[in-house]
Design an enzyme around this catalytic site. Structure first.
Site, mmCIF file in Angstrom:
data_model
loop_
_atom_site.group_PDB
_atom_site.id
_atom_site.type_symbol
_atom_site.label_atom_id
_atom_site.label_comp_id
_atom_site.label_asym_id
_atom_site.label_seq_id
_atom_site.Cartn_x
_atom_site.Cartn_y
_atom_site.Cartn_z
ATOM 1 N N SER A 69 34.643 36.165 44.278
ATOM 2 C CA SER A 69 34.387 37.220 43.821
ATOM 3 C C SER A 69 35.033 37.811 42.469
ATOM 4 O O SER A 69 34.247 37.594 41.466
ATOM 5 C CB SER A 69 34.883 38.154 45.088
ATOM 6 N N SER A 504 48.829 37.863 48.856
ATOM 7 C CA SER A 504 47.372 38.137 48.505
ATOM 8 C C SER A 504 46.870 37.565 49.469
ATOM 9 O O SER A 504 47.002 36.183 50.455
ATOM 10 C CB SER A 504 46.877 37.915 47.122
#
Ligand code: G16
Length: 548
Positions: A69, A504
């Site tokens: 992505s 993250s």
């Protein structure tokens, strides 16, 4: 399938996709994501898991998307898509992680254990749809996925290069043919078809311009828009840039994540003041808009803005339909700008739910409403409609008063234009363009709804990002000890200050978010919190600097 046939699971692994690293890998925010060179065995094993999952779901189709992505070119990743087109059920993430990390020698027995544990009937058929983004490492990984499917005698169907949301859509359609046709063409027909139908009923007026510049992040989304562009019959004039080629690198100095995080325009286009520009990310599941003013100052129209635009328009249409009983709600994460949340609750009078980062969390929370609008500030989001909502609107379109019928028909096309399975940059683009056109608005009018609090995001590299744990939808840090107290002390020094930190799930970093009444303050607060993370959570490399 008798247990002896699991031997082939090991054979494929040993001969073609051996595990060559001991680095532990975890199913994160959106699947496995790391350097592409470390992923081949993981993707092969996810092919196995997709077959098991399909059999657990009575042979319904499961999706596998090869993509990293928004990450840069050297990374890649894989995520599984469940039968309704949504992200893999969370309870299976631990199973995925276990299967990905086991040694080749233990792969056969672990596969057998998992089959038993989840009670998969290996006599059933299994179907897996496989798609990939434009990374040069993707075809090799897609081949590993196919081998995983073959090893457990499932049927793989390869879609080649598609956006992530297109694959989600195709999986959903394959399992529920009332949703559409499970092909790329079927996707265009439904989403672009609905856009064109709406445009025929909405005259272009006011300050709305049909010209839209789009930054394709040098990824798959721009390529697909280039196909769509030719079919738009002048309803929208897409000026596409960063389409790959000319040395442009995926997501590098361009794309939705770069634009949102750095608060800078992408490379690749000459900026004209007040020109409306949209930036997609590498696999076409996120979109943010922006414009520059005549002082070259950037004005961001991010996921929060898209959410408020869509929620306010749908609310208007519901009023015109006289369908006030349908409950509309909005879902955000801690990254949502505080000003947007105030605007939604106080001006739009729409309820807001705050959840953890990751569309999987937002999607599920949105399903609790008749109509759930969910967006992360980074531009990842969509709208989901319950069956009750769809049936009510359909009934009004057929039986309502003329004005109600008109609004309800428009809303039905709006629903068709929405990829309800997951955040989709292409679908979101058409939704936004529809609302702006219906209102005769330009980007400045859109931006005028409320004023964002200045904010800043930073990344801090630490030895082990999982040493940071959080609670309260990631707004509070529960470990390491003392970090939340330090954040509270720093925040208290700033007017309208707010800050949080979280590990993250897609990059090996800790993310820091801060907002305050001025950009200078937001920058300083973010840098101070980043320093606190560095000091208390085992920072590596250079200590983050405070702004000069
Ligand atoms: C993925 C997820 C998003 C998430 C983003 C960043 O996006 O799908 O929900 O916001 O990662 O996640 P994190 O802050 O945990 O790294 P994408 O577009 O990269 O698939």
């Amino acid at each position: 399938m008798p247990p002896s046939s699991l031997r082939v699971v090991y054979a494929f692994a040993r001969e073609m996709h051996p595990k060559t690293t001991d680095i532990f890998i975890e199913y994160g925010t959106a699947g496995f994501r790391t350097k592409a060179s470390l992923l081949e065995h993981v993707v092969y094993r996810m092919g196995l898991l997709a077959v098991i999952r399909s059999r657990c779901k009575n042979g319904r189709t499961i999706g596998m998307m090869i993509t990293a992505s928004h990450n840069l070119e050297p990374d890649n990743g894989v995520k599984l898509i469940d039968p309704d087109g949504e992200m893999l059920e969370q309870s299976w993430e631990e199973i995925a992680t276990r299967l990905a990390n086991v040694s080749d020698n233990d792969l056969e027995s672990t596969t057998g254990q998992i089959i038993k544990e989840v009670n998969a009937d290996m006599g059933l058929k299994a179907s897996v749809f496989i798609g990939m983004d434009t990374r040069y490492t993707s075809p090799r990984l897609a081949a590993a996925a196919v081998h995983g499917v073959m090893a457990l005698k499932g049927t793989a169907r390869e879609f080649g290069i598609v956006t992530t949301p297109m694959l989600h859509y195709c999986v959903k359609c394959r399992n529920d043919n009332t949703y559409g046709t499970p092909t790329e063409e079927g996707y265009y027909e439904k989403i672009v078809g609905a856009f064109k139908r709406i445009r025929q009923t909405l005259p272009v007026y006011g300050k709305y311009s049909t010209t839209l510049h789009v930054d394709g992040a040098n990824g798959v989304g721009g390529k697909k828009l280039n196909i769509i562009k030719k079919t738009l019959d002048g309803e929208l004039d897409l000026v596409l840039f960063n389409l790959g080629g000319n040395g442009g690198k995926l997501n590098l100095n361009c794309g939705a994540d770069f634009v949102k995080v750095s608060q800078k325009p992408p490379v690749g286009v000459e900026h004209v003041p007040f020109q409306r520009v949209a930036s997609l990310d590498g696999d076409g599941d996120r979109i943010v808009y922006y414009y520059l003013d005549d002082n070259n100052r950037m004005h961001m129209l991010d996921g929060d803005r898209i959410a408020t635009l869509l929620a306010s328009y749908i609310t208007e249409l519901l009023k015109s339909c006289a369908a006030p009983s349908l409950a509309l709600g909005l879902v955000q994460t801690a990254y949502a700008n505080g000003a947007s949340t105030n605007y939604i609750t106080q001006q739009l009078k729409v309820p807001v739910t705050c959840v953890k980062t990751g569309v999987k969390h937002l999607h599920h929370a949105a399903l609790a409403y008749d109509i759930g609008v969910y967006f992360e500030a980074n531009g990842h989001g969509t709208v989901v409609y319950s069956n009750n909502a769809k049936n009510t609107i359909k009934k009004i379109a057929e039986e309502g008063e003329p004005e109600q019928r008109k609004a309800a028909s428009l809303l039905l096309n709006f629903i068709d234009m929405t990829n309800e399975t997951v955040g989709d940059a292409i679908s979101d683009l058409f939704l936004v363009e529809t609302v702006l056109c219906a209102r005769g608005h330009d980007a400045r009018d859109w931006h005028a709804a409320y004023t964002d609090l200045p904010c800043r995001q930073l990344k801090v590299a630490v030895q082990d990002r999982n040493a940071i744990t959080t609670a309260d939808a990631e707004r509070q840090c529960t470990a390491p000890e003392g970090l939340q107290t330090r954040i509270d002390e720093l925040v208290a020094e700033y007017k309208d200050g707010r800050s949080f930190v979280r590990p993250s799930g897609t990059e090996d970093v800790v993310r820091v978010y801060a907002e305050a009444d001025t950009q200078e303050s937001a920058d300083k607060l973010a840098a101070q919190v980043a320093q606190a993370v560095f000091d208390l959570a085992g920072g590596v490399g250079d200590r983050p600097e405070l702004p000069a």
